[in-house]
Design a protein around this motif. Structure first.
Motif, PDB file in Angstrom:
ATOM      1  N   SER A 416       0.817  -1.217   0.000  1.00 41.21           N
ATOM      2  CA  SER A 416       0.000   0.000   0.000  1.00 41.21           C
ATOM      3  C   SER A 416       0.851   1.269   0.000  1.00 41.21           C
ATOM      4  CB  SER A 416      -0.940   0.003   1.208  1.00 41.21           C
ATOM      5  OG  SER A 416      -1.822  -1.094   1.161  1.00 41.21           O
ATOM      6  N   VAL A 417       2.008   1.235   0.660  1.00 41.60           N
ATOM      7  CA  VAL A 417       2.841   2.427   0.774  1.00 41.60           C
ATOM      8  C   VAL A 417       3.825   2.545  -0.382  1.00 41.60           C
ATOM      9  CG1 VAL A 417       4.606   3.584   2.173  1.00 41.60           C
ATOM     10  CG2 VAL A 417       2.637   2.495   3.286  1.00 41.60           C
ATOM     11  N   ILE A 418       4.434   1.447  -0.791  1.00 39.07           N
ATOM     12  CA  ILE A 418       5.533   1.513  -1.755  1.00 39.07           C
ATOM     13  C   ILE A 418       5.063   1.374  -3.201  1.00 39.07           C
ATOM     14  CG2 ILE A 418       7.677   0.362  -2.486  1.00 39.07           C
ATOM     15  CD1 ILE A 418       8.221  -0.266   0.412  1.00 39.07           C
ATOM     16  N   SER A 419       4.065   0.525  -3.463  1.00 43.58           N
ATOM     17  CA  SER A 419       3.677   0.288  -4.869  1.00 43.58           C
ATOM     18  C   SER A 419       3.198   1.558  -5.590  1.00 43.58           C
ATOM     19  CB  SER A 419       2.611  -0.805  -4.946  1.00 43.58           C
ATOM     20  OG  SER A 419       1.427  -0.420  -4.292  1.00 43.58           O
ATOM     21  N   PRO A 420       2.476   2.496  -4.943  1.00 45.67           N
ATOM     22  CA  PRO A 420       2.116   3.718  -5.677  1.00 45.67           C
ATOM     23  C   PRO A 420       3.334   4.510  -6.154  1.00 45.67           C
ATOM     24  CG  PRO A 420       0.720   3.473  -3.743  1.00 45.67           C
ATOM     25  CD  PRO A 420       1.798   2.443  -3.640  1.00 45.67           C
ATOM     26  N   PHE A 421       4.396   4.576  -5.332  1.00 45.08           N
ATOM     27  CA  PHE A 421       5.603   5.285  -5.744  1.00 45.08           C
ATOM     28  C   PHE A 421       6.280   4.579  -6.913  1.00 45.08           C
ATOM     29  CE2 PHE A 421       5.107   6.638  -1.304  1.00 45.08           C
ATOM     30  CZ  PHE A 421       5.227   8.016  -1.442  1.00 45.08           C
ATOM     31  N   ILE A 422       6.354   3.238  -6.827  1.00 45.62           N
ATOM     32  CA  ILE A 422       6.999   2.467  -7.890  1.00 45.62           C
ATOM     33  C   ILE A 422       6.240   2.626  -9.204  1.00 45.62           C
ATOM     34  CG2 ILE A 422       7.542   0.128  -8.677  1.00 45.62           C
ATOM     35  CD1 ILE A 422       8.099  -0.608  -5.780  1.00 45.62           C
ATOM     36  N   VAL A 423       4.929   2.504  -9.157  1.00 49.03           N
ATOM     37  CA  VAL A 423       4.111   2.602 -10.367  1.00 49.03           C
ATOM     38  C   VAL A 423       4.199   3.997 -10.966  1.00 49.03           C
ATOM     39  CG1 VAL A 423       1.739   2.533 -11.246  1.00 49.03           C
ATOM     40  CG2 VAL A 423       2.559   0.730  -9.727  1.00 49.03           C
ATOM     41  N   ARG A 424       4.128   5.025 -10.137  1.00 45.74           N
ATOM     42  CA  ARG A 424       4.247   6.402 -10.645  1.00 45.74           C
ATOM     43  C   ARG A 424       5.602   6.624 -11.292  1.00 45.74           C
ATOM     44  NH1 ARG A 424       1.373  10.945  -9.723  1.00 45.74           N
ATOM     45  NH2 ARG A 424       2.872  11.659 -11.307  1.00 45.74           N
ATOM     46  N   LEU A 425       6.657   6.101 -10.671  1.00 44.01           N
ATOM     47  CA  LEU A 425       8.007   6.271 -11.216  1.00 44.01           C
ATOM     48  C   LEU A 425       8.140   5.564 -12.563  1.00 44.01           C
ATOM     49  CD1 LEU A 425      10.927   7.272 -10.844  1.00 44.01           C
ATOM     50  CD2 LEU A 425      11.417   5.128  -9.644  1.00 44.01           C
ATOM     51  N   ILE A 426       7.656   4.336 -12.644  1.00 37.42           N
ATOM     52  CA  ILE A 426       7.749   3.573 -13.896  1.00 37.42           C
ATOM     53  C   ILE A 426       6.873   4.210 -14.968  1.00 37.42           C
ATOM     54  CG2 ILE A 426       7.254   1.354 -14.988  1.00 37.42           C
ATOM     55  CD1 ILE A 426       7.980  -0.004 -12.369  1.00 37.42           C
ATOM     56  N   ASN A 427       5.671   4.634 -14.598  1.00 42.34           N
ATOM     57  CA  ASN A 427       4.783   5.269 -15.565  1.00 42.34           C
ATOM     58  C   ASN A 427       5.385   6.551 -16.131  1.00 42.34           C
ATOM     59  OD1 ASN A 427       2.854   3.294 -15.296  1.00 42.34           O
ATOM     60  ND2 ASN A 427       1.502   4.491 -13.969  1.00 42.34           N
ATOM     61  N   ALA A 428       6.117   7.260 -15.280  1.00 43.95           N
ATOM     62  CA  ALA A 428       6.673   8.545 -15.708  1.00 43.95           C
ATOM     63  C   ALA A 428       7.969   8.401 -16.502  1.00 43.95           C
ATOM     64  CB  ALA A 428       6.927   9.427 -14.490  1.00 43.95           C
ATOM     65  N   THR A 429       8.647   7.268 -16.361  1.00 38.24           N
ATOM     66  CA  THR A 429       9.956   7.122 -17.005  1.00 38.24           C
ATOM     67  C   THR A 429       9.966   6.026 -18.066  1.00 38.24           C
ATOM     68  OG1 THR A 429      10.640   5.624 -15.200  1.00 38.24           O
ATOM     69  CG2 THR A 429      11.199   7.968 -14.978  1.00 38.24           C
ATOM     70  N   ALA A 430       9.723   4.795 -17.645  1.00 38.50           N
ATOM     71  CA  ALA A 430       9.888   3.654 -18.555  1.00 38.50           C
ATOM     72  C   ALA A 430       8.683   3.420 -19.446  1.00 38.50           C
ATOM     73  CB  ALA A 430      10.185   2.394 -17.747  1.00 38.50           C
ATOM     74  N   ALA A 431       7.505   3.794 -19.001  1.00 37.73           N
ATOM     75  CA  ALA A 431       6.307   3.484 -19.790  1.00 37.73           C
ATOM     76  C   ALA A 431       5.352   4.670 -19.853  1.00 37.73           C
ATOM     77  CB  ALA A 431       5.609   2.267 -19.185  1.00 37.73           C
ATOM     78  N   PRO A 432       5.869   5.861 -20.274  1.00 37.29           N
ATOM     79  CA  PRO A 432       4.982   7.026 -20.268  1.00 37.29           C
ATOM     80  C   PRO A 432       3.998   7.053 -21.426  1.00 37.29           C
ATOM     81  CG  PRO A 432       7.128   7.613 -21.137  1.00 37.29           C
ATOM     82  CD  PRO A 432       7.219   6.180 -20.716  1.00 37.29           C
ATOM     83  N   GLU A 433       4.297   6.284 -22.508  1.00 38.21           N
ATOM     84  CA  GLU A 433       3.459   6.386 -23.697  1.00 38.21           C
ATOM     85  C   GLU A 433       2.192   5.555 -23.632  1.00 38.21           C
ATOM     86  OE1 GLU A 433       6.053   2.797 -24.222  1.00 38.21           O
ATOM     87  OE2 GLU A 433       6.234   4.823 -23.397  1.00 38.21           O
ATOM     88  N   HIS A 434       2.114   4.640 -22.676  1.00 37.93           N
ATOM     89  CA  HIS A 434       0.958   3.759 -22.626  1.00 37.93           C
ATOM     90  C   HIS A 434      -0.259   4.500 -22.053  1.00 37.93           C
ATOM     91  CE1 HIS A 434       3.472   0.453 -23.768  1.00 37.93           C
ATOM     92  NE2 HIS A 434       4.260   0.615 -22.719  1.00 37.93           N
ATOM     93  N   GLY A 435      -1.389   4.305 -22.680  1.00 35.89           N
ATOM     94  CA  GLY A 435      -2.609   4.912 -22.194  1.00 35.89           C
ATOM     95  C   GLY A 435      -3.085   4.246 -20.916  1.00 35.89           C
ATOM     96  N   ARG A 436      -3.826   4.980 -20.142  1.00 35.56           N
ATOM     97  CA  ARG A 436      -4.369   4.434 -18.897  1.00 35.56           C
ATOM     98  C   ARG A 436      -5.872   4.206 -19.060  1.00 35.56           C
ATOM     99  NH1 ARG A 436       0.642   4.007 -18.523  1.00 35.56           N
ATOM    100  NH2 ARG A 436       1.844   5.783 -17.783  1.00 35.56           N
ATOM    101  N   VAL A 437      -6.350   3.114 -18.558  1.00 36.51           N
ATOM    102  CA  VAL A 437      -7.769   2.799 -18.610  1.00 36.51           C
ATOM    103  C   VAL A 437      -8.425   3.239 -17.309  1.00 36.51           C
ATOM    104  CG1 VAL A 437      -9.481   0.950 -18.752  1.00 36.51           C
ATOM    105  CG2 VAL A 437      -7.437   0.877 -20.192  1.00 36.51           C
ATOM    106  N   LEU A 438      -9.440   4.056 -17.394  1.00 44.68           N
ATOM    107  CA  LEU A 438     -10.277   4.512 -16.274  1.00 44.68           C
ATOM    108  C   LEU A 438      -9.568   5.473 -15.335  1.00 44.68           C
ATOM    109  CD1 LEU A 438     -12.177   1.206 -15.345  1.00 44.68           C
ATOM    110  CD2 LEU A 438     -12.965   3.111 -16.758  1.00 44.68           C
ATOM    111  N   ILE A 439      -8.363   5.144 -14.903  1.00 47.24           N
ATOM    112  CA  ILE A 439      -7.677   5.954 -13.887  1.00 47.24           C
ATOM    113  C   ILE A 439      -6.353   6.462 -14.447  1.00 47.24           C
ATOM    114  CG2 ILE A 439      -6.680   5.983 -11.571  1.00 47.24           C
ATOM    115  CD1 ILE A 439      -8.628   3.817 -10.775  1.00 47.24           C
ATOM    116  N   GLY A 440      -6.274   7.762 -14.697  1.00 52.70           N
ATOM    117  CA  GLY A 440      -5.034   8.374 -15.143  1.00 52.70           C
ATOM    118  C   GLY A 440      -4.065   8.558 -13.990  1.00 52.70           C
ATOM    119  N   ASP A 441      -2.848   8.994 -14.312  1.00 49.78           N
ATOM    120  CA  ASP A 441      -1.814   9.119 -13.289  1.00 49.78           C
ATOM    121  C   ASP A 441      -2.165  10.149 -12.227  1.00 49.78           C
ATOM    122  OD1 ASP A 441      -0.403   7.191 -14.581  1.00 49.78           O
ATOM    123  OD2 ASP A 441       1.045   8.541 -15.519  1.00 49.78           O
TER     124      ASP A 441
END
Length: 552
Positions: A416-441
């Protein structure tokens, strides 16, 4: 009063009733706790790899939010259960104080239970005698202790000064109980591991044999209730009376398919924040999870001697006799065993150390022991699951056990504490081009912050319930249920409230540290196998329970 008996065990008892060869033959490394770890660790890793998988990465935010939301739902259910139990505890406490007729009805109930006798067993290794005396003093305060309660104390043969300790116990308490039996558990029995399980198993078998052979005791005439406890337990003065009342409400079948659990509060004169917080959370989980979810008893609990014997006492090759109790008795009796609450408070001593670093070490060792014990119990369950009364019960208990020990205690805080940071970091760096379904960053970040706030709301409710709403004996600096002054104002007054609020803020970091110790312990169990399954009991050398608690 007949003399107490201490003797070497007859040969028929010395084998502890188990096949040592089978225990030795158990695989030491390929064990089912590996599956427990694999599922838990895989769960923790999926926020790292999921953003890189085509198509799946589009729903990563949704999956993380649903998972954290599920954990919040578990906390909500546990909080509701804990509130209900707190209300029941306070109702009983108020009735006991305000209604004199309750005393009369309790006395009548006691007369109806005149054919019931109690056997209380505890073990002692290196704990100070003052800790044991506090427990025995609280048992002396039970109604008709001298005529209805027998005490079995199991010492290890390696206990320092064991003969002197035995003689001191007899000198102070022989006349205060119906029978007092001290056993010495021999070391090196094949198939056993050192610890409370093997010591308790030996003490119970020998103690019951001694009582049966005592003609003056007249064992077969009475129905017996057994209470398993630690040597640092302080019982409510009406524990046995309440136990008898609840026991007598059930028919014979339910009596011998039940384990009774009081609500345990962990108190001592001073505690570091992480020890205090862990104690508060354990009390909360007693009320909110362990009892209502029927997972396992903890610390000290009661059951009929018939169930104890049908369940083959305690397993000498495992280290946590309380965590394994319910599932072991369910498997061996092939009937569902229920945990039933006793609406009263008992007090246990938490871990203790000589200094702050020692406090941290002892706390971590205790968490490690609980975790390794849970992993071993899961292995025991899988190996024996074919003997469960039904497939549904097997799946149901395994699910509840895994959710609590694998997810709630080990994985939920880390996820609950760490996964949001990891996902935000990966979404912003390694996978920024992928669209999000229902919930944006942006919405994802907002929802995670809301969940963090709701988690602290739950933790505030936990603090309020356990620190200030439970009718803990002596909690306001008055008298304990044994009638002795505690002088304990730990949670009372401005300083107590301020400390409680500071500890509330530190709860989440403490839970995170607890979870990482658990995760490390599961890996240690996986790599070291059965060799790590030893009962390294938490130190009690510096333990001082609430002042005066249990003094005669």
């Amino acid at each position: 009063m007949p003399s107490s008996v201490t003797s070497s065990p007859p040969e028929s008892i010395a084998d502890n009733g188990v096949n040592a060869a089978k225990l030795e033959a158990a695989n030491r490394y390929v064990r089912w706790n590996l599956l427990f770890l694999l599922i838990t660790f895989s769960f923790l890793l999926f926020p790292i790899w999921m953003p890189f998988v085509p198509y799946l990465n589009q729903v990563t935010n949704v999956v993380i939010i649903i998972t954290i939301g599920a954990f919040q739902l578990i906390w909500l259910v546990a909080t509701i259960c804990a509130i209900r139990r707190t209300l029941a505890l306070n109702r009983r406490s108020k009735l006991k104080v305000t209604k004199a007729q309750d005393v009369e009805s309790a006395g009548a109930a006691a007369n109806d239970c005149s054919n019931i006798r109690h056997i209380v067993a505890m073990t002692l290794y290196k704990e100070p005698m003052s800790v044991l005396q506090t427990t025995l003093d609280s048992l002396v305060q039970q109604k008709d202790a001298a005529s209805r309660i027998s005490i079995i104390i199991g010492m290890e043969c390696r206990t320092p000064d064991k003969e002197a300790k035995r003689d001191e116990i007899y000198a102070k308490y022989e006349s205060k109980f119906l029978r007092l039996i001290v056993t010495f558990h021999p070391a090196g029995i094949p198939g056993e591991i050192s610890g409370k399980c093997s010591n308790m198993n030996y003490a119970c078998r020998q103690g019951l044999e001694i009582l049966r052979q005592d003609a003056d005791y007249n064992y077969e005439k009475y129905e017996h209730i057994f209470t398993n406890c630690d040597c640092d337990a302080v019982f409510d003065a009406e524990y046995m009376l309440e136990l008898e009342t609840e026991y007598s409400k059930l028919d014979s079948a339910d009596r011998h398919s039940s384990i009774w659990q009081s609500i345990i509060v962990y108190k001592r004169d001073s505690m570091p924040f992480f020890v205090d917080i862990t104690g508060v959370l354990r009390t909360f989980f007693f009320m909110g999870v362990l009892i209502p979810w029927n997972i396992n008893p903890m610390s000290h609990y009661s059951l009929s001697v018939k169930l104890l014997e049908e369940g083959a006492f305690t397993h000498p090759a495992y280290q946590m006799e309380d965590i394994i109790a319910l599932i072991r008795y369910t498997i061996l009796t092939r009937r569902e065993i229920r945990i039933r609450p006793l609406n009263l408070i008992s007090i246990n001593g938490p871990t203790s150390g000589a200094n702050y670093l020692d406090e941290i070490r002892e706390w971590a060792l205790q968490v490690r022991r609980w975790t390794i014990g849970a992993g071993e119990v899961f292995h025991y369950f899988i190996v024996k699951t074919y003997r469960m009364p039904s497939l549904y019960l097997s799946i149901s208990w395994a699910t509840r056990f895994f959710i609590y020990y694998g997810l709630v205690l080990c994985a939920s805080a880390i996820f609950s504490v760490i996964s949001p940071f990891i996902v935000r970091l990966i979404n912003a760096t390694a996978a920024p081009e992928h669209g999000r379904v229902l919930i944006g960053d942006s919405l994802f970040q907002t929802i995670c912050l809301i969940f963090l706030g709701s988690q602290y709301v739950f933790l505030l409710l936990v603090s309020v319930l356990v620190r200030w709403c439970l009718p803990v004996p002596g909690g306001d600096g008055g008298s304990t249920s044994t009638g002795t002054s505690t002088g304990n104002n730990y949670n009372k007054g401005p300083w107590g409230v301020a400390r409680g609020l500071v500890h509330w803020i530190l709860m989440l970091p403490t839970i995170l540290a607890y979870s990482f110790v658990e995760l490390y312990s599961f890996f240690e169990l996986a790599f070291r196998g059965k060799d790590v399954c030893k009962h390294n009991a938490a130190s009690k050398n510096n333990l001082v329970l609430v002042k005066g608690a249990g003094d005669a």
